[in-house]
Design an enzyme around this catalytic site. Structure first.
Site, PDB file in Angstrom:
ATOM      1  N   SER A 133       0.857  -1.192   0.000  1.00 55.06           N
ATOM      2  CA  SER A 133       0.000   0.000   0.000  1.00 55.06           C
ATOM      3  C   SER A 133       0.892   1.241   0.000  1.00 55.06           C
ATOM      4  O   SER A 133       2.057   1.182   0.422  1.00 55.06           O
ATOM      5  CB  SER A 133      -0.859   0.006   1.258  1.00 55.06           C
ATOM      6  OG  SER A 133      -1.584   1.213   1.365  1.00 55.06           O
ATOM      7  N   TYR A 146      -2.010   0.542  10.793  1.00 55.72           N
ATOM      8  CA  TYR A 146      -2.052   0.022   9.419  1.00 55.72           C
ATOM      9  C   TYR A 146      -0.767   0.382   8.666  1.00 55.72           C
ATOM     10  O   TYR A 146      -0.195  -0.465   7.971  1.00 55.72           O
ATOM     11  CB  TYR A 146      -3.274   0.589   8.700  1.00 55.72           C
ATOM     12  CG  TYR A 146      -3.456   0.089   7.279  1.00 55.72           C
ATOM     13  CD1 TYR A 146      -3.595  -1.271   6.997  1.00 55.72           C
ATOM     14  CD2 TYR A 146      -3.513   0.983   6.204  1.00 55.72           C
ATOM     15  CE1 TYR A 146      -3.779  -1.727   5.693  1.00 55.72           C
ATOM     16  CE2 TYR A 146      -3.701   0.531   4.890  1.00 55.72           C
ATOM     17  CZ  TYR A 146      -3.829  -0.815   4.644  1.00 55.72           C
ATOM     18  OH  TYR A 146      -4.015  -1.269   3.361  1.00 55.72           O
TER      19      TYR A 146
HETATM   20  N1  LIG Z   1      -8.824  -0.468  -0.761  1.00 53.75           N
HETATM   21  C1  LIG Z   1      -7.736   0.259  -0.652  1.00 53.75           C
HETATM   22  O1  LIG Z   1      -7.791   1.507  -0.656  1.00 53.75           O
HETATM   23  C2  LIG Z   1      -6.388  -0.400  -0.534  1.00 53.75           C
HETATM   24  C3  LIG Z   1      -5.261   0.409  -0.767  1.00 53.75           C
HETATM   25  C4  LIG Z   1      -3.992  -0.167  -0.674  1.00 53.75           C
HETATM   26  C5  LIG Z   1      -3.858  -1.487  -0.326  1.00 53.75           C
HETATM   27  N2  LIG Z   1      -4.966  -2.256  -0.094  1.00 53.75           N
HETATM   28  C6  LIG Z   1      -4.736  -3.661   0.265  1.00 53.75           C
HETATM   29  O2  LIG Z   1      -5.300  -4.474  -0.749  1.00 53.75           O
HETATM   30  C7  LIG Z   1      -5.697  -5.734  -0.189  1.00 53.75           C
HETATM   31  C8  LIG Z   1      -7.143  -5.996  -0.551  1.00 53.75           C
HETATM   32  O3  LIG Z   1      -7.928  -4.930  -0.094  1.00 53.75           O
HETATM   33  P1  LIG Z   1      -9.405  -4.633  -0.632  1.00 53.75           P
HETATM   34  O4  LIG Z   1      -9.530  -3.163  -0.815  1.00 53.75           O
HETATM   35  O5  LIG Z   1      -9.735  -5.537  -1.746  1.00 53.75           O
HETATM   36  O6  LIG Z   1     -10.225  -4.967   0.704  1.00 53.75           O
HETATM   37  P2  LIG Z   1     -11.394  -6.021   1.018  1.00 53.75           P
HETATM   38  O7  LIG Z   1     -12.439  -5.963  -0.036  1.00 53.75           O
HETATM   39  O8  LIG Z   1     -11.761  -5.758   2.443  1.00 53.75           O
HETATM   40  O9  LIG Z   1     -10.668  -7.429   0.881  1.00 53.75           O
HETATM   41  C9  LIG Z   1      -9.890  -8.025   1.874  1.00 53.75           C
HETATM   42  C10 LIG Z   1      -9.806  -9.500   1.569  1.00 53.75           C
HETATM   43  O10 LIG Z   1      -8.937 -10.108   2.502  1.00 53.75           O
HETATM   44  C11 LIG Z   1      -9.570 -11.267   2.995  1.00 53.75           C
HETATM   45  N3  LIG Z   1      -9.101 -11.552   4.349  1.00 53.75           N
HETATM   46  C12 LIG Z   1      -9.123 -10.740   5.426  1.00 53.75           C
HETATM   47  N4  LIG Z   1      -8.639 -11.383   6.500  1.00 53.75           N
HETATM   48  C13 LIG Z   1      -8.302 -12.634   6.067  1.00 53.75           C
HETATM   49  C14 LIG Z   1      -7.762 -13.775   6.701  1.00 53.75           C
HETATM   50  N5  LIG Z   1      -7.466 -13.791   8.015  1.00 53.75           N
HETATM   51  N6  LIG Z   1      -7.546 -14.894   5.966  1.00 53.75           N
HETATM   52  C15 LIG Z   1      -7.851 -14.910   4.642  1.00 53.75           C
HETATM   53  N7  LIG Z   1      -8.358 -13.860   3.993  1.00 53.75           N
HETATM   54  C16 LIG Z   1      -8.584 -12.737   4.697  1.00 53.75           C
HETATM   55  C17 LIG Z   1     -11.064 -10.972   2.955  1.00 53.75           C
HETATM   56  O11 LIG Z   1     -11.794 -12.192   2.812  1.00 53.75           O
HETATM   57  P3  LIG Z   1     -12.605 -12.974   3.969  1.00 53.75           P
HETATM   58  O12 LIG Z   1     -13.170 -11.911   4.878  1.00 53.75           O
HETATM   59  O13 LIG Z   1     -13.627 -13.729   3.201  1.00 53.75           O
HETATM   60  O14 LIG Z   1     -11.579 -13.851   4.600  1.00 53.75           O
HETATM   61  C18 LIG Z   1     -11.152 -10.186   1.665  1.00 53.75           C
HETATM   62  O15 LIG Z   1     -11.302 -11.050   0.567  1.00 53.75           O
HETATM   63  C19 LIG Z   1      -5.425  -5.636   1.309  1.00 53.75           C
HETATM   64  O16 LIG Z   1      -4.172  -6.213   1.588  1.00 53.75           O
HETATM   65  C20 LIG Z   1      -5.380  -4.118   1.550  1.00 53.75           C
HETATM   66  O17 LIG Z   1      -4.612  -3.805   2.682  1.00 53.75           O
HETATM   67  C21 LIG Z   1      -6.232  -1.742  -0.209  1.00 53.75           C
END
Ligand SMILES: NC(=O)c1ccc[n+]([C@@H]2O[C@H](COP(=O)([O-])OP(=O)(O)OC[C@H]3O[C@@H](n4cnc5c(N)ncnc54)[C@H](OP(=O)(O)O)[C@@H]3O)[C@@H](O)[C@H]2O)c1
Length: 247
Positions: A133, A146
């Site tokens: 990120s 975070y």
């Molecule tokens: N959205 C943003 O602005 C942003 C920016 C930079 C980086 N990111 C990073 O991108 C990645 C995905 O984010 P997103 O925006 O797509 O968020 P999201 O929709 O909340 O997705 C998070 C995913 O991680 C899974 N997860 C969470 N805890 C888990 C665990 N203990 N074991 C297995 N799976 C787990 C969730 O699935 P389940 O709940 O079904 O397990 C979900 O599929 C993350 O690493 C986040 O930090 C996001």
């Protein structure tokens, strides 16, 4: 037996992970979709002719089950499972939330990587992509739990690249800025939709999950000798962590 190259995407049940699973499948990969919510990954796996494996990356036994389901050969691993829990100044932050963020964004990534490295190595040409990120490059008020965890994601990626040099495994980090996924901010603010919506309020075009999936897929499909060390991707409206254009 399938001759398709195999990819694992953790956190494939929503957002960036689900979009990445679809994008890699469109490039011909057989995608193993891993997350805790089985209904979602089963639906996705059926849609893209992949495989759903229930996996909690914070649980060693669960991760061992993922490795068993993947088998002996793996070409691409996308460590995407992660997220932010809470938003508070250091002075009043919740230690359990900080521990949970470190566990999923850093230790979880380590567990999955350890379990799948033998299969990556055996492929003869593998790509390991960690989803970091811009929070792993900057500090912002109320975000230290975070940002500390995502700085961890970055440093673990850099360390792995050093440790694996000479092996047929490329190591990359894709680090997005503001991505408007349905759940990321909702999870961060404990289900408070108004607070989640405020994050993206007035931003003309934040990144969407598909934009990041496209970047991840590009990294995963370069020729074998090309290692994209890190790819930072932000919407045009976000010049820096704090400098976001809103209308
Ligand atoms: N959205 C943003 O602005 C942003 C920016 C930079 C980086 N990111 C990073 O991108 C990645 C995905 O984010 P997103 O925006 O797509 O968020 P999201 O929709 O909340 O997705 C998070 C995913 O991680 C899974 N997860 C969470 N805890 C888990 C665990 N203990 N074991 C297995 N799976 C787990 C969730 O699935 P389940 O709940 O079904 O397990 C979900 O599929 C993350 O690493 C986040 O930090 C996001």
């Amino acid at each position: 037996m399938s001759t398709r190259r195999v990819a694992v995407v953790t956190g494939a049940s929503s957002g960036i992970g689900a979009a990445t699973a679809r994008a890699l499948a469109a490039q011909g990969f057989r995608v193993v979709c891993a997350a805790r919510r089985t209904d979602r990954i089963e639906q996705l796996a059926a849609e893209i002719d992949g495989l759903a494996v229930a996996c909690d990356v914070t649980d060693a036994e669960s991760v061992a089950g993922l490795a068993g389901a993947v088998g002996d050969i793996l070409h691409v691993l996308v460590n995407n499972a992660g997220g932010a829990f809470g938003s508070a100044p250091v002075e009043s932050a919740d230690a359990e939330q900080w521990q949970a963020m470190y566990d999923v964004n850093v230790v979880g990534l380590m567990r999955v990587t350890q379990a799948l490295l033998p299969a990556l190595r055996a492929s003869g040409d593998a790509v390991l992509i960690n989803v970091g990120s811009t929070a792993g490059r900057n500090a912002y008020e109320t975000g230290a739990g975070y940002t500390a965890a995502k700085h961890g994601t970055k440093v673990v990626t850099q360390t792995l690249r050093l440790e694996l040099v000479g092996e047929p495994i490329r190591v990359s980090e894709v680090a997005p800025g503001m991505v408007h996924t349905e759940e990321f901010s909702l999870v961060r603010f404990g289900g408070d939709q108004a607070k989640a919506d405020a994050v993206y309020a007035g931003v003309p075009d934040p990144l969407m999950a598909e934009d990041v999936a496209d970047a991840i897929t590009w990294v995963a499909t370069r020729p074998a000798h090309v290692n994209i060390d890190e790819l930072v991707i932000k919407p045009r409206a976000q010049a820096a962590q704090h400098k976001v254009h809103r209308v």
